[in-house]
Design a protein around this motif. Structure first.
Motif, mmCIF file in Angstrom:
data_model
loop_
_atom_site.group_PDB
_atom_site.id
_atom_site.type_symbol
_atom_site.label_atom_id
_atom_site.label_comp_id
_atom_site.label_asym_id
_atom_site.label_seq_id
_atom_site.Cartn_x
_atom_site.Cartn_y
_atom_site.Cartn_z
ATOM 1 N N ILE A 61 -4.882 -8.228 3.628
ATOM 2 C CA ILE A 61 -3.609 -7.844 2.808
ATOM 3 C C ILE A 61 -4.173 -7.863 1.336
ATOM 4 N N LYS A 62 -3.613 -6.957 0.617
ATOM 5 C CA LYS A 62 -3.980 -6.564 -0.791
ATOM 6 C C LYS A 62 -2.538 -6.335 -1.427
ATOM 7 N N ARG A 104 0.328 -3.484 -1.114
ATOM 8 C CA ARG A 104 0.660 -3.212 0.439
ATOM 9 C C ARG A 104 1.971 -3.657 0.976
ATOM 10 N N TYR A 105 2.085 -3.482 2.288
ATOM 11 C CA TYR A 105 3.444 -3.964 2.847
ATOM 12 C C TYR A 105 3.035 -5.193 3.828
ATOM 13 N N LYS A 120 6.962 -5.529 -0.111
ATOM 14 C CA LYS A 120 5.935 -5.035 -0.605
ATOM 15 C C LYS A 120 5.273 -6.066 -1.590
ATOM 16 N N VAL A 159 2.305 -6.368 9.793
ATOM 17 C CA VAL A 159 2.440 -5.287 8.629
ATOM 18 C C VAL A 159 3.377 -4.263 9.209
#
Length: 125
Positions: free
Chosen positions: A10-11, A14-15, A24, A66
């Protein structure tokens, strides 16, 4: 709809699903693995629909969900108070959506607008 992925992938921007709410990611911090434990990640996120700040701490290799966030367009059919009736431009389905304070004066009947849909919830974009 939601998909599963690892926390380490995850970055920011992203969600992620936290407490069954699509959010978010606004902050991400990872710690190094220690002598007796795995690396941990702290994720700070803001809810898409409610604006509440949430955070989780979890091992980097753990799985999380996600959400599938879609941006769609719809045509305004009618406006009644703080609710607007929209028609989706792809499947022509009708639904009602709440009008946020900042968009109250700008909506017009017949105008095409963008909205966000995720996990059965909708919000004007």
């Amino acid at each position: 709809m939601k998909e599963q992925t690892e926390i380490g992938k995850i970055k920011e921007g992203r969600y992620i699903v936290i407490d069954e709410e699509p959010c978010k990611v606004v902050g991400l911090a990872t710690s190094k693995p220690g002598k007796h434990g795995a690396a941990k990640a702290r994720i700070d996120a803001v809810g898409i629909f409610d604006g509440v700040k949430r955070s989780i701490v979890s091992p980097v290799s753990a799985k999380t969900y996600v959400p599938v966030v879609e941006r769609k367009s719809g045509q305004v059919i009618s406006i009644a108070g703080d609710m607007a009736q929209l028609m989706d431009m792809k499947d022509y389905s009708n639904f009602e959506i709440a009008i946020p304070e900042d968009k109250k004066g700008t909506l017009e009947v017949g105008k095409e607008i963008m909205y966000i849909e995720s996990m059965g919830k909708r919000k004007l974009d």
